[in-house]
Motif scaffolding. Structure first.
Motif, short mmCIF file in Angstrom:
data_model
loop_
_atom_site.label_atom_id
_atom_site.label_comp_id
_atom_site.label_asym_id
_atom_site.label_seq_id
_atom_site.Cartn_x
_atom_site.Cartn_y
_atom_site.Cartn_z
N TYR A 93 -7.48 -3.19 -0.18
CA TYR A 93 -8.44 -2.29 -0.82
C TYR A 93 -7.72 -1.01 -1.18
CZ TYR A 93 -8.84 -0.71 4.04
OH TYR A 93 -8.57 -0.28 5.31
N GLY A 94 -8.20 -0.36 -2.21
CA GLY A 94 -7.50 0.81 -2.74
C GLY A 94 -7.91 2.13 -2.11
N ASP A 95 -7.23 3.18 -2.55
CA ASP A 95 -7.54 4.54 -2.11
C ASP A 95 -8.95 4.91 -2.53
OD1 ASP A 95 -4.84 4.48 -1.54
OD2 ASP A 95 -4.27 5.86 -3.15
N ASP A 96 -9.56 5.82 -1.79
CA ASP A 96 -10.76 6.47 -2.29
C ASP A 96 -10.50 7.96 -2.35
OD1 ASP A 96 -11.10 7.33 0.36
OD2 ASP A 96 -13.06 6.41 0.59
N ARG A 97 -11.28 8.63 -3.16
CA ARG A 97 -11.09 10.07 -3.39
C ARG A 97 -12.43 10.77 -3.34
NH1 ARG A 97 -6.71 9.02 -2.04
NH2 ARG A 97 -4.87 8.89 -3.30
N VAL A 147 0.87 -1.16 0.00
CA VAL A 147 0.00 0.00 0.00
C VAL A 147 0.91 1.21 0.00
CG1 VAL A 147 -1.77 1.26 1.25
CG2 VAL A 147 -1.78 -1.23 1.29
N SER A 148 0.81 2.05 -1.02
CA SER A 148 1.67 3.23 -1.06
C SER A 148 0.84 4.49 -0.83
CB SER A 148 2.40 3.31 -2.40
OG SER A 148 1.48 3.50 -3.44
N ILE A 149 1.50 5.49 -0.31
CA ILE A 149 0.87 6.77 -0.03
C ILE A 149 1.45 7.78 -1.01
CG2 ILE A 149 0.56 8.55 1.72
CD1 ILE A 149 1.10 6.31 3.81
N ASP A 150 0.62 8.19 -1.95
CA ASP A 150 1.10 9.08 -3.01
C ASP A 150 -0.07 9.93 -3.49
OD1 ASP A 150 2.56 10.28 -4.98
OD2 ASP A 150 2.49 8.59 -6.35
N ALA A 151 -0.31 11.08 -2.85
CA ALA A 151 -1.46 11.89 -3.22
C ALA A 151 -1.22 13.35 -2.89
CB ALA A 151 -2.70 11.39 -2.50
N LEU A 152 -1.82 14.19 -3.67
CA LEU A 152 -1.84 15.63 -3.44
C LEU A 152 -3.30 16.04 -3.51
CD1 LEU A 152 -0.35 18.36 -3.21
CD2 LEU A 152 -0.36 18.43 -5.70
N ASN A 166 -6.21 6.65 2.19
CA ASN A 166 -5.30 5.67 1.59
C ASN A 166 -5.88 4.28 1.69
OD1 ASN A 166 -3.22 7.51 0.97
ND2 ASN A 166 -2.64 7.54 3.12
N GLY A 167 -5.52 3.47 0.73
CA GLY A 167 -5.89 2.06 0.79
C GLY A 167 -5.15 1.39 1.93
N ASN A 168 -5.55 0.18 2.23
CA ASN A 168 -4.91 -0.54 3.32
C ASN A 168 -5.15 -2.03 3.12
OD1 ASN A 168 -3.54 -1.06 5.73
ND2 ASN A 168 -4.51 0.66 6.77
N TYR A 212 -17.63 11.00 -4.80
CA TYR A 212 -16.66 10.01 -4.31
C TYR A 212 -16.30 9.05 -5.44
CZ TYR A 212 -18.13 11.60 0.28
OH TYR A 212 -18.40 12.37 1.39
N GLU A 213 -15.04 8.70 -5.53
CA GLU A 213 -14.56 7.68 -6.47
C GLU A 213 -13.92 6.56 -5.68
OE1 GLU A 213 -12.00 9.31 -9.49
OE2 GLU A 213 -13.22 11.13 -9.62
N ASP A 214 -14.23 5.33 -6.04
CA ASP A 214 -13.69 4.14 -5.38
C ASP A 214 -13.92 4.18 -3.87
OD1 ASP A 214 -12.74 3.14 -7.83
OD2 ASP A 214 -10.94 4.37 -7.66
N LEU A 215 -15.11 4.54 -3.48
CA LEU A 215 -15.46 4.72 -2.07
C LEU A 215 -15.17 3.47 -1.25
CD1 LEU A 215 -16.85 6.53 0.07
CD2 LEU A 215 -19.00 5.46 -0.60
#
Length: 158
Positions: A89-93, A31-36, A62-64, A121-124
């Motif tokens: 599970y992936g990130d949501d935005r 799980v990576s943390i990469d967001a602005l 972030n996903g986890n 919301y995307e990928d909630l």
């Protein structure tokens, strides 16, 4: 695909019980943390008693990884290997829009504020709970949106 981001969380789950009465599936996910998350807002004071405002903002979580014990329960019920699609599970935005006004009256003793909002919301990230089966998983749903308004009124009457 590997992330080039230096901030990476890697988790492995292994059981120390031998023989293991409940097999714990191996988790080999990253799980990576990469967001602005940009945000912009504007305020306009029309007069000393009226403030207009609007805001655009983005955010997310972030996903986890789902817990190994939850994945073990999934495999006990659905069979070996069945937990693999649910390991991570992936990130949501979220993209949020907000606009409104704030007013004062009665020489500052009264206040009325009204705000309207709209969130996309995307990928909630959604919690799926199956009580009879005994497990809870976090999964990514598709898209969702919320909209509404908030009103606030207060007055100091003497």
């Amino acid at each position: 695909m590997r992330s080039t981001n230096p901030c990476v969380l890697k988790v492995e789950a292994k059981s120390s019980l031998s023989p293991n009465p409940i097999p714990v599936p191996a988790i080999d996910e990253e799980v990576s943390i990469d967001a602005l998350f940009p945000r912009a807002s504007v305020e306009y004071r029309h007069n000393p008693n009226l403030l207009l405002f609007a805001q655009y903002s983005t955010g997310g979580r972030n996903g986890n990884l789902n817990s190994p014990s939850t994945l073990s329960t999934v495999e006990l019920i659905l069979g070996p290997g069945s937990s693999k699609p649910f390991a991570a599970y992936g990130d949501d935005r979220v993209t949020a829009y907000e606009a409104g006004f704030k007013t004062t009256f009665l020489d500052g003793r009264g206040q009325f504020n009204l705000t309207a909002f709209y969130n996309i919301y995307e990928d909630l990230q959604t919690l799926v709970s199956t009580r009879p089966l005994g497990f809870r998983l976090v999964v990514n749903a598709s898209e969702a949106s919320t909209s509404g308004f908030e009103a606030e009124f207060s007055a100091e009457l003497n």
